[in-house]
Each structure stands twice: as structure tokens, then as C-alpha cells.
Design an enzyme around this catalytic site. Structure first.
Site, PDB file in Angstrom:
ATOM      1  N   PRO A 293     -15.533   2.963  -0.758  1.00 42.04           N
ATOM      2  CA  PRO A 293     -16.238   1.704  -0.664  1.00 42.04           C
ATOM      3  C   PRO A 293     -15.386   0.508  -1.031  1.00 42.04           C
ATOM      4  O   PRO A 293     -14.863   0.417  -2.133  1.00 42.04           O
ATOM      5  CB  PRO A 293     -17.349   1.876  -1.688  1.00 42.04           C
ATOM      6  CG  PRO A 293     -16.867   2.956  -2.599  1.00 42.04           C
ATOM      7  CD  PRO A 293     -15.574   3.455  -2.120  1.00 42.04           C
ATOM      8  N   GLU A 294     -15.287  -0.401  -0.124  1.00 47.22           N
ATOM      9  CA  GLU A 294     -14.720  -1.701  -0.417  1.00 47.22           C
ATOM     10  C   GLU A 294     -15.906  -2.659  -0.539  1.00 47.22           C
ATOM     11  O   GLU A 294     -17.048  -2.212  -0.472  1.00 47.22           O
ATOM     12  CB  GLU A 294     -13.754  -2.107   0.705  1.00 47.22           C
ATOM     13  CG  GLU A 294     -12.682  -1.048   0.950  1.00 47.22           C
ATOM     14  CD  GLU A 294     -11.683  -1.383   2.053  1.00 47.22           C
ATOM     15  OE1 GLU A 294     -11.364  -2.565   2.213  1.00 47.22           O
ATOM     16  OE2 GLU A 294     -11.229  -0.465   2.737  1.00 47.22           O
TER      17      GLU A 294
END
Length: 288
Positions: A2-3
Site C-alpha cells: 500500500p502506498e
DNA sequence: CCGTTAACCTGAGAGC
DNA sequence: TGCTCTCAGGTTAACG
């Protein structure tokens, strides 16, 4: 996994579903995450109300009653799933829910049980972590260690130019440096540099005003587009309902090694190179 | 101070 | 089938 965009997608659905609910029970099945879940964790959360779910950079922030907070970082492979209660204490369980999502249930490390719904934290690689924060001052102190998000007005031309002065480090590494700018990760760094037509190996001090302006504009653009498409799902990112994102379908460079460059009238082929132990995708022809 | 590398973990997929 | 190898969205301690 996850960014910033993926974390934001999770935040939105979490906020909608658990805001204003009270924590009835907390189950920690495995406290050995990146940082060990502290022994006071369960008591800290129990009986508190979740005022709202916020986000900074790649952190989810549970705003709790009494001005306290719980930070959640998803690491590389963390996901959060919501499970509804059917009847009294009878949550929809393994058979239906887990087979439907094909979830590796053995990596459900933490469960936060609220009224009629529970929040399940699943993380095969255990690079994610939880952190409890006892007042607003401590929260601000913690977050002040990070650079501005690309949306922040402080992420401007002056900031970039002064930061890049005399810096030998390449621009790709800077985009991944959370002390410089927060929220960008390995996928979006490649995408931003492609749109900006800047070579990821370029040393930061060599960047011109125009380059910096492009980076500022395209950082915002890429992250916003990704949020609107529900994030990127390469291996296992799913939102809280187990649904994958769509941004990976519109990648311009990431994961496109050997394919044609998508810039108009460029005949280049996308290359994959290892820069600082991270795969980096770019076009050698148009990214100067 | 600066920049790079190895390490933390598990699982998926490729190649043999 | 099964073994071995490489790679994966992040972060950071340790090193030169």
C-alpha cells in the site's frame, strides 16, 4: 502493498463503516508484527469510541475518544477487512466469507470488534504495525518527522530546489524518501517520473526548475488518479470488502518491461532496472 | 552528514 | 510433483 492511494481507499470505507462505534473487544492473535504490539494495546482500545478514521501518508489514524489515537501501517502485505455480525456474536465466518475472498486466514493477526461489525487485520509478511498514541501532541510530534504529502502546499518549487541542492542521490530515491515527501512508494515513483520524462537515475542536484514543477504536478496527478480507480492491485491489495483496485490496468511504465513506451511519438521500449534494491521501470529514450 | 546495503517475513511463480 | 531461486506495494539499522 500500500502506498498513499491504497491506504486512502481503505480509509474511506473504514470511516464510513466504523465511525462513531465503540470498541467492544480486541483480539491479538500474533503480536509479532514489524514492531511488537505493546501489552497495553488491548486495554488501550477497549471501550473507546472511534471518532473517525483519518490518514497521513501511508498511515491510517484511528481517532479515539479522550483525544487518543491508534496508528496502523500496512507494511507490504497488510490488508484490512470488515466482517458483519449476523446475529448475537455470530460473525459471518470462514466458510462463506473467507473462501469468497480467498483470504489466508492464518494471517489474521488482530481483530477489533465493534457494534455489529469487526475489523480484521491480515498481514502475511508482518511488515505492518500498530502504534498507540496518548495525546494530540505526541501524534503531531510523530507526524512531523515526515515530509509533506504531494498535496501539501509546502511541497512546492522552493522546497524541492532547496532540498535537491548538492544532493548526489538519484531522484527515484528521493521520491521514496518519506522524510522528503510522504506517501509515494515504488509503483507511483516510477509512474511520476515517466509522466515527468525524467530519468530515475538522474542526480537530484541536476534537476532544473521545470523538472521540479513537473514532479510537483505529476505527483498529485498520479496519486489522485490512483485513488479514483480504487488503488493498484498487483498481488494482494484489496479494499475492506475484498475488492481489488483498478489502477494497475492503467500503469504507464510499472510492470511493463519490454513493452512499447506510451509517450506519443516515442519508439522506446520500457526497461526494468534495479535501483537501490527496488525494481524501477522507465523509458531510456524519452526520460532524460 | 550522505548514500547504500542488508535485513526483517511469507508466498507466488518461474525454471529445471 | 517437487525442489530451488527470485521477487513482491515498506522501512530502517548499520556501515563505509
Amino acid at each position: 502493498m500500500p502506498e498513499l492511494p491504497e491506504v486512502e481507499v481503505v480509509r474511506q470505507s473504514l470511516d464510513k463503516k466504523i465511525k462513531q462505534k465503540k470498541v467492544k473487544k480486541v483480539i491479538v492473535r500474533n503480536r509479532n508484527l514489524r514492531f511488537k504490539i505493546p501489552y497495553g494495546f488491548i486495554n488501550f482500545l477497549q471501550n473507546k469510541k472511534i471518532i473517525k478514521v483519518g490518514r497521513f501518508s501511508k498511515y491510517l489514524i484511528l481517532h479515539l475518544s479522550n483525544n487518543t489515537f491508534c496508528l496502523i501501517h500496512l507494511g507490504m502485505s497488510g490488508t484490512i477487512h470488515l466482517i458483519y455480525e449476523k446475529k448475537n456474536n455470530n460473525f459471518i465466518t470462514n466458510a462463506s466469507f473467507y473462501s469468497y475472498l480467498s483470504l489466508p486466514k492464518k494471517h489474521n493477526h488482530v481483530e477489533i470488534i465493534l457494534e455489529k461489525i469487526k475489523v480484521v487485520y491480515n498481514d502475511p509478511r508482518r511488515f505492518g504495525f500498530f502504534q498507540i498514541i496518548k495525546n494530540l501532541e505526541s501524534l503531531n510530534k510523530k507526524l512531523s518527522l515526515y515530509g509533506p504529502e504531494p498535496f501539501d502546499t509546502r511541497f512546492n518549487l522552493d522546497y524541492l530546489l532547496s532540498f535537491f541542492k548538492k544532493k548526489e542521490k538519484n531522484i527515484k530515491n528521493f521520491l521514496l524518501d518519506q522524510g522528503f515527501v510522504s506517501g509515494i512508494g515504488n509503483i507511483y515513483a516510477s509512474e511520476i517520473l515517466f509522466l515527468s520524462k525524467i530519468n530515475p537515475n538522474k542526480k537530484a542536484y541536476l534537476l532544473k526548475k521545470k523538472d521540479c514543477q513537473k514532479i510537483i504536478i505529476n505527483s498529485k496527478k498520479v496519486l489522485i488518479d490512483a485513488i479514483e480507480r480504487g488503488g493498484s492491485s498487483i498481488i494482494n491489495f484489496k479494499n475492506t470488502f475484498g475488492v481489488k483496485g483498478n489502477f494497475q490496468k492503467t500503469f504507464k511504465v510499472y510492470d511493463r518491461e519490454g513493452l512499447k513506451c506510451k509517450h506519443k511519438s516515442c519508439s522506446g521500449i520500457i526497461q526494468k532496472k534495479n535501483i537501490s534494491n527496488r525494481s524501477t521501470f522507465f523509458c531510456n529514450i524519452c526520460q532524460k
